[in-house]
Motif scaffolding. Sequence first.
Motif, PDB file in Angstrom:
ATOM      1  N   LEU A 114      -8.388  -7.639   4.405  1.00 59.26           N
ATOM      2  CA  LEU A 114      -9.250  -8.276   3.403  1.00 59.26           C
ATOM      3  C   LEU A 114      -9.227  -7.442   2.137  1.00 59.26           C
ATOM      4  N   LYS A 115      -8.976  -8.118   1.025  1.00 61.51           N
ATOM      5  CA  LYS A 115      -9.015  -7.435  -0.275  1.00 61.51           C
ATOM      6  C   LYS A 115     -10.225  -7.979  -1.015  1.00 61.51           C
ATOM      7  N   LEU A 116     -11.113  -7.086  -1.357  1.00 62.40           N
ATOM      8  CA  LEU A 116     -12.375  -7.494  -1.964  1.00 62.40           C
ATOM      9  C   LEU A 116     -12.362  -7.132  -3.443  1.00 62.40           C
ATOM     10  N   LYS A 117     -12.623  -8.116  -4.280  1.00 60.31           N
ATOM     11  CA  LYS A 117     -12.660  -7.859  -5.725  1.00 60.31           C
ATOM     12  C   LYS A 117     -14.012  -8.289  -6.252  1.00 60.31           C
ATOM     13  N   THR A 118     -14.686  -7.375  -6.883  1.00 59.62           N
ATOM     14  CA  THR A 118     -15.967  -7.692  -7.487  1.00 59.62           C
ATOM     15  C   THR A 118     -16.192  -6.814  -8.716  1.00 59.62           C
ATOM     16  N   ALA A 119     -16.990  -7.331  -9.634  1.00 60.77           N
ATOM     17  CA  ALA A 119     -17.226  -6.590 -10.873  1.00 60.77           C
ATOM     18  C   ALA A 119     -18.189  -5.424 -10.650  1.00 60.77           C
ATOM     19  N   SER A 120     -19.078  -5.570  -9.701  1.00 66.70           N
ATOM     20  CA  SER A 120     -20.093  -4.541  -9.461  1.00 66.70           C
ATOM     21  C   SER A 120     -19.539  -3.458  -8.536  1.00 66.70           C
ATOM     22  N   LYS A 121     -19.505  -2.223  -9.038  1.00 66.66           N
ATOM     23  CA  LYS A 121     -18.926  -1.146  -8.230  1.00 66.66           C
ATOM     24  C   LYS A 121     -19.929  -0.537  -7.267  1.00 66.66           C
ATOM     25  N   ASP A 122     -21.206  -0.669  -7.564  1.00 63.44           N
ATOM     26  CA  ASP A 122     -22.202  -0.054  -6.678  1.00 63.44           C
ATOM     27  C   ASP A 122     -22.781  -1.065  -5.680  1.00 63.44           C
ATOM     28  N   ALA A 123     -22.093  -2.169  -5.509  1.00 63.00           N
ATOM     29  CA  ALA A 123     -22.560  -3.170  -4.540  1.00 63.00           C
ATOM     30  C   ALA A 123     -22.245  -2.708  -3.121  1.00 63.00           C
ATOM     31  N   SER A 124     -23.012  -3.241  -2.180  1.00 62.51           N
ATOM     32  CA  SER A 124     -22.801  -2.907  -0.768  1.00 62.51           C
ATOM     33  C   SER A 124     -22.181  -4.105  -0.050  1.00 62.51           C
ATOM     34  N   LEU A 125     -21.389  -3.777   0.948  1.00 65.15           N
ATOM     35  CA  LEU A 125     -20.748  -4.835   1.726  1.00 65.15           C
ATOM     36  C   LEU A 125     -21.392  -4.922   3.106  1.00 65.15           C
ATOM     37  N   TYR A 126     -21.714  -6.118   3.511  1.00 68.80           N
ATOM     38  CA  TYR A 126     -22.273  -6.365   4.844  1.00 68.80           C
ATOM     39  C   TYR A 126     -21.345  -7.329   5.576  1.00 68.80           C
ATOM     40  N   VAL A 127     -21.001  -6.985   6.797  1.00 67.54           N
ATOM     41  CA  VAL A 127     -20.170  -7.862   7.621  1.00 67.54           C
ATOM     42  C   VAL A 127     -21.016  -8.313   8.805  1.00 67.54           C
ATOM     43  N   ASP A 128     -21.228  -9.607   8.902  1.00 69.08           N
ATOM     44  CA  ASP A 128     -22.102 -10.189   9.934  1.00 69.08           C
ATOM     45  C   ASP A 128     -23.480  -9.518   9.939  1.00 69.08           C
ATOM     46  N   GLY A 129     -23.976  -9.250   8.758  1.00 69.55           N
ATOM     47  CA  GLY A 129     -25.319  -8.692   8.614  1.00 69.55           C
ATOM     48  C   GLY A 129     -25.400  -7.183   8.724  1.00 69.55           C
ATOM     49  N   LYS A 172     -15.549   1.717  -2.074  1.00 68.48           N
ATOM     50  CA  LYS A 172     -14.674   2.369  -1.094  1.00 68.48           C
ATOM     51  C   LYS A 172     -14.051   1.377  -0.122  1.00 68.48           C
ATOM     52  N   LEU A 173     -14.399   0.133  -0.249  1.00 69.51           N
ATOM     53  CA  LEU A 173     -13.873  -0.876   0.680  1.00 69.51           C
ATOM     54  C   LEU A 173     -13.156  -1.980  -0.087  1.00 69.51           C
ATOM     55  N   LYS A 174     -12.280  -1.561  -0.975  1.00 71.88           N
ATOM     56  CA  LYS A 174     -11.534  -2.583  -1.710  1.00 71.88           C
ATOM     57  C   LYS A 174     -10.541  -3.269  -0.787  1.00 71.88           C
ATOM     58  N   LYS A 175     -10.076  -2.502   0.199  1.00 74.86           N
ATOM     59  CA  LYS A 175      -9.181  -3.073   1.209  1.00 74.86           C
ATOM     60  C   LYS A 175      -9.694  -2.616   2.563  1.00 74.86           C
ATOM     61  N   PHE A 176      -9.822  -3.527   3.477  1.00 75.18           N
ATOM     62  CA  PHE A 176     -10.191  -3.126   4.834  1.00 75.18           C
ATOM     63  C   PHE A 176      -9.624  -4.139   5.833  1.00 75.18           C
ATOM     64  N   TRP A 177      -9.650  -3.735   7.086  1.00 74.57           N
ATOM     65  CA  TRP A 177      -9.010  -4.536   8.126  1.00 74.57           C
ATOM     66  C   TRP A 177     -10.048  -4.982   9.145  1.00 74.57           C
ATOM     67  N   LEU A 178      -9.869  -6.205   9.626  1.00 77.95           N
ATOM     68  CA  LEU A 178     -10.759  -6.730  10.661  1.00 77.95           C
ATOM     69  C   LEU A 178      -9.917  -7.405  11.738  1.00 77.95           C
ATOM     70  N   ALA A 179     -10.460  -7.421  12.933  1.00 73.90           N
ATOM     71  CA  ALA A 179      -9.792  -8.143  14.026  1.00 73.90           C
ATOM     72  C   ALA A 179      -9.880  -9.643  13.734  1.00 73.90           C
ATOM     73  N   PRO A 180      -8.940 -10.441  14.248  1.00 76.41           N
ATOM     74  CA  PRO A 180      -9.000 -11.881  13.986  1.00 76.41           C
ATOM     75  C   PRO A 180     -10.330 -12.471  14.441  1.00 76.41           C
ATOM     76  N   GLY A 181     -10.879 -13.332  13.614  1.00 76.89           N
ATOM     77  CA  GLY A 181     -12.161 -13.947  13.948  1.00 76.89           C
ATOM     78  C   GLY A 181     -12.845 -14.492  12.708  1.00 76.89           C
ATOM     79  N   VAL A 182     -14.051 -14.971  12.916  1.00 73.65           N
ATOM     80  CA  VAL A 182     -14.839 -15.545  11.820  1.00 73.65           C
ATOM     81  C   VAL A 182     -15.964 -14.571  11.487  1.00 73.65           C
ATOM     82  N   TYR A 183     -16.106 -14.244  10.221  1.00 72.28           N
ATOM     83  CA  TYR A 183     -17.113 -13.272   9.796  1.00 72.28           C
ATOM     84  C   TYR A 183     -17.908 -13.828   8.616  1.00 72.28           C
ATOM     85  N   ASN A 184     -19.156 -13.422   8.565  1.00 69.93           N
ATOM     86  CA  ASN A 184     -19.966 -13.739   7.397  1.00 69.93           C
ATOM     87  C   ASN A 184     -20.024 -12.489   6.524  1.00 69.93           C
TER      88      ASN A 184
END
Lengths: 184, 237
Positions: A111-126, A134-146
């Motif tokens: 997953l490549k995440l692009k956003t204008a806000s650098k101090d934003a936090s990322l939540y995966v499934d809550g 620090k999470l501009k690129k990250f990897w997840l196992a196959p599946g559906v995520y919010n």
Amino acid sequence: MQSSRSALLVFLSLGLAALASAAEGSSLKPDSDKGEEDSSATVTQSAHRRIRFGGLMVGVGYSSGPFYSPFGYYPPYFPGYWGLYDPIWYSPFVHPGLYTGFLQGPNMGELKLKTASKDASLYVDGAFAGLVEKLKKFWLAPGVYNIEVRDPSDRAFRQRVYVLSGKTLEIHAALIPESQKETR
Amino acid sequence: MKFVIMVLLAAGAASAEVPGIRPRADLSDYRAHSQQDGITIAADVMDAEQARHAFATDVHNGYIVVEVAVYPESGRQPMDLSAMDFTLRLKGYPSPIRPVSARTIAAVLQRKSSPKTNPSDIALYPTVGIGYESGGYDPVYGDRRRGGWRTAAGVGVGAGASGNGVPAPASTDRDRKTMQTELEDKALPEGPASKAVAGYLYFPIPAKKKQFDVTALEYRSNEAKVHLNFPQSAKHK
């Protein structure tokens, strides 16, 4: 060197045995009895036998001395384990997370995440996953995520993402204030 | 106890997200729309590039994706919507095409991306190792082992080899389930519909057809029949 030669002989004899068993047991007819949902996608098997070289692996290692195994000494059965680097055992394909801490691998999606806000936090499934910076690129196992991206000024972006192995998904997170979010 | 369970089930159903996608704001935003028998249907055919961006699943690889919105007339009884009531017509292709389920597409795409294996294939993995050992006392037998350079060589042989050990993209069971979930989530919702709903229908591309024009979409049920002609033939590559 003698143990290496004997091990090589063992491997070669095993290989010959595998060749013989493959020649006996190979059934090359496609399974026509089983019904197929889509005939255009039927997988047919080639009638040719191929011998493929998986590639030459070379390794270098250092050992400070002999070590003991509860199953006895490895040599001459597994000469590679006697204080030597074994390229198969330590191959990242055998242990995808050995060098990466299970952050990435051939059976995961990127997953490549692009956003204008650098101090934003990322939540995966809550669950908090980290800062977007620090999470501009990250990897997840196959599946559906919010996925949820939220910044300190209460702007957020939410998306349901479908991660497939070996594929890259680009997410352009446009943060909007929570108060402006329209309900569906 | 029964009452509590009923309340919980009702709450769960109410909070569940409506499947499908949001209908567009205006009917004219769709390429074609038509109103007959108290039902308005609008549709747009996605080209391969649009489908590639809209889906993580490679649904453009073998399927025509049609975005459909259904607007039942207010005041009428909820219509029973089914994907099987829709058919697509292609230029120069006599038979109408019916949509296929998300489950079928996911299974087919997984099978397409799985590496073709031949049980009689043989893979050879030659290995060479070199190392240096400083020597020392054996912890079990106590004898001193001489240090020095060590070399090792071997050949791994595999029968029925499948690729290089790395699974092909979107070829695992988890991928199939994910693809199915995505296609189901975005599909046109089936069942009773009393207000506007929208979603995608997936039509299989006929065999040996690489480029074609989508000419019409038809909805035919016991209650109504709606025919949509696409004004400019929607080319699909």
